[in-house]
Design a protein around this motif. Structure first.
Motif, PDB file in Angstrom:
ATOM      1  N   ARG A 116     -13.077  -2.556   1.653  1.00  0.00           N
ATOM      2  CA  ARG A 116     -11.838  -2.934   0.965  1.00  0.00           C
ATOM      3  C   ARG A 116     -11.108  -3.853   1.922  1.00  0.00           C
ATOM      4  O   ARG A 116     -10.589  -3.417   2.949  1.00  0.00           O
ATOM      5  CB  ARG A 116     -10.988  -1.708   0.638  1.00  0.00           C
ATOM      6  CG  ARG A 116      -9.678  -2.073  -0.067  1.00  0.00           C
ATOM      7  CD  ARG A 116      -8.889  -0.864  -0.467  1.00  0.00           C
ATOM      8  NE  ARG A 116      -8.358  -0.206   0.714  1.00  0.00           N
ATOM      9  CZ  ARG A 116      -7.629   0.908   0.685  1.00  0.00           C
ATOM     10  NH1 ARG A 116      -7.373   1.510  -0.463  1.00  0.00           N
ATOM     11  NH2 ARG A 116      -7.184   1.435   1.807  1.00  0.00           N
ATOM     12  N   GLN A 155      -8.890   2.647  -4.799  1.00  0.00           N
ATOM     13  CA  GLN A 155      -9.167   3.886  -4.106  1.00  0.00           C
ATOM     14  C   GLN A 155     -10.668   4.088  -3.952  1.00  0.00           C
ATOM     15  O   GLN A 155     -11.461   3.543  -4.712  1.00  0.00           O
ATOM     16  CB  GLN A 155      -8.548   5.062  -4.854  1.00  0.00           C
ATOM     17  CG  GLN A 155      -7.039   5.023  -4.864  1.00  0.00           C
ATOM     18  CD  GLN A 155      -6.429   6.160  -5.665  1.00  0.00           C
ATOM     19  OE1 GLN A 155      -7.117   7.013  -6.187  1.00  0.00           O
ATOM     20  NE2 GLN A 155      -5.104   6.161  -5.738  1.00  0.00           N
ATOM     21  N   THR A 163       0.232   5.630  -1.953  1.00  0.00           N
ATOM     22  CA  THR A 163      -1.177   5.629  -2.309  1.00  0.00           C
ATOM     23  C   THR A 163      -1.553   4.290  -2.924  1.00  0.00           C
ATOM     24  O   THR A 163      -0.741   3.608  -3.539  1.00  0.00           O
ATOM     25  CB  THR A 163      -1.515   6.768  -3.291  1.00  0.00           C
ATOM     26  OG1 THR A 163      -0.715   6.615  -4.463  1.00  0.00           O
ATOM     27  CG2 THR A 163      -1.271   8.126  -2.670  1.00  0.00           C
ATOM     28  N   ALA A 164      -2.806   3.949  -2.763  1.00  0.00           N
ATOM     29  CA  ALA A 164      -3.322   2.697  -3.310  1.00  0.00           C
ATOM     30  C   ALA A 164      -3.437   2.800  -4.827  1.00  0.00           C
ATOM     31  O   ALA A 164      -3.629   3.894  -5.364  1.00  0.00           O
ATOM     32  CB  ALA A 164      -4.687   2.401  -2.699  1.00  0.00           C
ATOM     33  N   SER A 182      -1.393   1.418   4.021  1.00  0.00           N
ATOM     34  CA  SER A 182      -1.982   2.627   3.444  1.00  0.00           C
ATOM     35  C   SER A 182      -2.135   2.531   1.922  1.00  0.00           C
ATOM     36  O   SER A 182      -2.950   3.230   1.342  1.00  0.00           O
ATOM     37  CB  SER A 182      -1.141   3.847   3.812  1.00  0.00           C
ATOM     38  OG  SER A 182       0.180   3.683   3.330  1.00  0.00           O
ATOM     39  N   ASN A 183      -1.370   1.650   1.293  1.00  0.00           N
ATOM     40  CA  ASN A 183      -1.477   1.470  -0.151  1.00  0.00           C
ATOM     41  C   ASN A 183      -2.489   0.387  -0.536  1.00  0.00           C
ATOM     42  O   ASN A 183      -2.664   0.079  -1.702  1.00  0.00           O
ATOM     43  CB  ASN A 183      -0.107   1.132  -0.751  1.00  0.00           C
ATOM     44  CG  ASN A 183       0.458  -0.180  -0.240  1.00  0.00           C
ATOM     45  OD1 ASN A 183      -0.079  -0.791   0.689  1.00  0.00           O
ATOM     46  ND2 ASN A 183       1.558  -0.612  -0.834  1.00  0.00           N
ATOM     47  N   GLY A 184      -3.162  -0.205   0.457  1.00  0.00           N
ATOM     48  CA  GLY A 184      -4.161  -1.230   0.181  1.00  0.00           C
ATOM     49  C   GLY A 184      -3.609  -2.638   0.119  1.00  0.00           C
ATOM     50  O   GLY A 184      -4.366  -3.587  -0.062  1.00  0.00           O
ATOM     51  N   LYS A 193      -5.162   2.905  -8.358  1.00  0.00           N
ATOM     52  CA  LYS A 193      -6.415   3.595  -8.678  1.00  0.00           C
ATOM     53  C   LYS A 193      -7.640   2.697  -8.495  1.00  0.00           C
ATOM     54  O   LYS A 193      -8.672   3.138  -7.990  1.00  0.00           O
ATOM     55  CB  LYS A 193      -6.357   4.123 -10.109  1.00  0.00           C
ATOM     56  CG  LYS A 193      -7.489   5.044 -10.450  1.00  0.00           C
ATOM     57  CD  LYS A 193      -7.278   5.684 -11.804  1.00  0.00           C
ATOM     58  CE  LYS A 193      -7.752   7.103 -11.747  1.00  0.00           C
ATOM     59  NZ  LYS A 193      -6.813   8.138 -11.761  1.00  0.00           N
TER      60      LYS A 193
END
Length: 154
Positions: free
Chosen positions: A46, A24, A18-19, A72-74, A21
């Motif tokens: 983004r 997101q 996950t990106a 996917s995590n940015g 916080k």
């Protein structure tokens, strides 16, 4: 019991991708090159990539970035492909000695305009973001893996 273990393993693995916080949220799927061609304004995006230049001004700092697709995590993917260059400006001072050329960065914000500049002798149209978040990623470190064979293997 097996279902519970599988479910908790899936949750743990999902947490790894996950990106952060700050990165997101809901964003338009448009890329920098597409935004420059279409001339659309107002898209919340983004985008990320590698820093080309950081230009502190009186009340804000502007970044020139070579855009790269994000994982996917940015985080920008480690690929030699560009999704187009873009500019991003944010209020405050960001030190060019910290935000060095080549560092990976992800920025969220709204497309608020376009600027025509030159890259070498080439006329290039940059989409410009009014940045909400400027996220500098830790440097990737190359690791040498040394495999020693056991003398008793044969």
């Amino acid at each position: 019991m097996k279902v519970l273990l599988a479910l908790s393993a899936g949750v743990l693995l999902a947490g790894c991708v996950t990106a952060p916080k700050a990165l997101q949220g809901e964003f338009s799927a448009i890329e920098p090159g597409q935004s420059a061609r279409d001339g659309r304004l107002g898209d919340r995006v983004r985008w990320g990539g590698r820093i080309v230049e950081v230009a502190p001004q009186a009340t804000r700092t502007c970044f020139e970035i070579v855009g790269v697709r994000l994982g996917s995590n940015g985080r920008p993917l480690a690929r030699d492909q560009s999704s187009g260059r873009f500019l991003a400006c944010r209020a405050g001072f960001y030190d060019p000695e910290v935000f060095l050329p080549g560092r990976e960065i992800t920025i969220t914000g709204q497309v608020d305009g376009h600027e025509d500049r030159k890259v070498g002798d080439y006329d290039y149209r940059y989409p410009r973001l009014a940045a909400d978040v400027v996220f500098l990623w830790p440097e990737r470190r190359d690791v040498d893996v040394i495999v020693e064979r056991s003398p008793f293997y044969w």
